[in-house]
Design a protein around this motif. Structure first.
Motif, PDB file in Angstrom:
ATOM      1  N   ASP A  52      -4.384 -41.158  37.848  1.00 28.13           N
ATOM      2  CA  ASP A  52      -4.666 -42.183  36.817  1.00 28.13           C
ATOM      3  C   ASP A  52      -4.463 -43.588  37.380  1.00 28.13           C
ATOM      4  O   ASP A  52      -5.253 -44.504  37.123  1.00 28.13           O
ATOM      5  N   GLU A  53      -3.369 -43.725  38.168  1.00 32.22           N
ATOM      6  CA  GLU A  53      -3.098 -45.043  38.741  1.00 32.22           C
ATOM      7  C   GLU A  53      -4.188 -45.424  39.749  1.00 32.22           C
ATOM      8  O   GLU A  53      -4.598 -46.592  39.833  1.00 32.22           O
ATOM      9  N   ASP A  55      -7.323 -44.405  39.592  1.00 32.23           N
ATOM     10  CA  ASP A  55      -8.494 -44.796  38.797  1.00 32.23           C
ATOM     11  C   ASP A  55      -8.352 -46.220  38.294  1.00 32.23           C
ATOM     12  O   ASP A  55      -9.298 -47.013  38.333  1.00 32.23           O
ATOM     13  N   SER A  56      -7.133 -46.520  37.782  1.00 29.55           N
ATOM     14  CA  SER A  56      -6.892 -47.866  37.275  1.00 29.55           C
ATOM     15  C   SER A  56      -7.006 -48.894  38.393  1.00 29.55           C
ATOM     16  O   SER A  56      -7.592 -49.972  38.216  1.00 29.55           O
ATOM     17  N   GLN A  59     -10.610 -49.402  39.248  1.00 29.85           N
ATOM     18  CA  GLN A  59     -11.245 -50.281  38.259  1.00 29.85           C
ATOM     19  C   GLN A  59     -10.860 -51.735  38.517  1.00 29.85           C
ATOM     20  O   GLN A  59     -11.684 -52.648  38.416  1.00 29.85           O
TER      21      GLN A  59
END
Length: 319
Positions: A52-53, A55-56, A59
């Motif tokens: 998740d980190e 992906d963040s 982004q």
């Protein structure tokens, strides 16, 4: 005692072997398995969180990349605007330099014009002005044009170049008749063939041999306001009767025709058929313009001043 022991059997191609583990070993194996299971779940949780980190972070990187590209575009736009502004400033500088040069040139022209106008005052025989105003300049222009007009239509200056005067206007001993008679003009000593010029604009009244008067070859010019000029004893005539001539135009050549004792030019000025002294007319020019009206008494100049105000324009500007 056997229930408290753990027997592990390993079967191979050579046969089976059994290993008996004690209670402590079982606890250690159980603890290892438990830790492995916990580690598996913790690792999965950390992996999910890390994913998740990531992906963040991806982004964020994409956003930063977009912002960077936008910043680059803005910089390019600003650079283009700066280049255009620099070009505009350069053009303005060039225009400013041109304007400064033009202002300097105009200033020099104004100084030259003022100097010319002050010189014109001196040429016209006028007292110098303290300053050259536009009204003064206009008045000088009118006065100059006015004087030039009269100097073009009324006789003035010498009809022949740089030659001395033999006989003047007035009573004299006639060289042929041997008695005192009136001499109606001025005789200029000149070699035969010396150019003779018209002293004012006019029309040719007569051009040719004038036997009855003794003038020989004679040219008579009619000028404005009732004036005429006579050019006598010519060796050659360059104009024809009925034609127009301008001031300074070659009209004939000096000679010795008619009743004459030597080559010369006999020159007369007449007003309404009456001879008058040519001397004031010969000396008349733009600088001593008013002198003619006071020196020549046989002409009613007052009526001319009513028709042409002469210097009144300038006198009004000086008030």
């Amino acid at each position: 005692m056997l229930r408290k022991k753990l027997v592990i059997t390993l079967t191979t191609a050579q046969g089976s072997r059994q290993y008996t583990l004690g209670q402590l070993a079982r606890y250690l194996i159980a603890l290892f398995l438990l830790m492995a299971i916990c580690s598996f779940f913790v690792s999965n949780l950390l992996l999910v969180k890390t994913s998740d980190e990531l992906d963040s972070l991806e982004q964020g990187i994409n956003s930063l990349s977009s912002q960077y590209e936008m910043t680059l575009g803005t910089q390019e736009l600003q650079k283009g605007q700066l280049d255009q502004l620099s070009s505009t400033l350069q053009e303005l500088k060039v225009e400013r330099d041109k304007l400064q040069e033009e202002n300097l040139r105009i200033g020099e022209l104004n100084e030259t014009l003022d100097a010319s106008l002050f010189g014109l005052e001196d040429l016209l025989g006028l007292p110098p002005s303290k300053s050259m105003t536009s009204d003064r300049a206009d008045a000088l222009t009118v006065m100059t044009n006015q004087r030039l007009f009269f100097l073009s239509v009324l006789p003035n200056g010498e009809p022949i170049d740089g030659l001395r005067i033999n006989d003047s206007y007035g009573m004299r001993m006639h060289p042929i008749r041997k008695k005192k008679v009136m001499h109606n003009g001025i005789d200029f000593k000149a070699r035969t063939g010396t150019p003779v010029y018209a002293t004012a604009d006019g029309a040719v009244e007569f051009a040719g041999m004038h036997k009855s008067s003794g003038f020989g070859n004679l040219i008579i010019l009619q000028h404005a306001l009732g004036f005429k000029t006579y050019y006598a004893h010519l060796s050659g005539v360059k104009v024809k009767s009925g034609t127009f001539v301008s001031k300074g135009q070659l009209i004939g050549l000096s000679g010795n025709t008619g009743r004459s004792t030597g080559p010369h030019l006999h020159y007369e000025v007449r007003y309404l058929f009456r001879p008058i002294d040519p001397k004031p007319f010969i000396a008349w020019n733009i600088s001593n313009f008013d002198s003619l009206f006071s020196e020549v008494k046989g002409v009613k100049w007052a009526s001319l001043r009513k028709m042409y105000p002469l210097n009144q324009v300038l006198e009004t500007a000086q008030q």
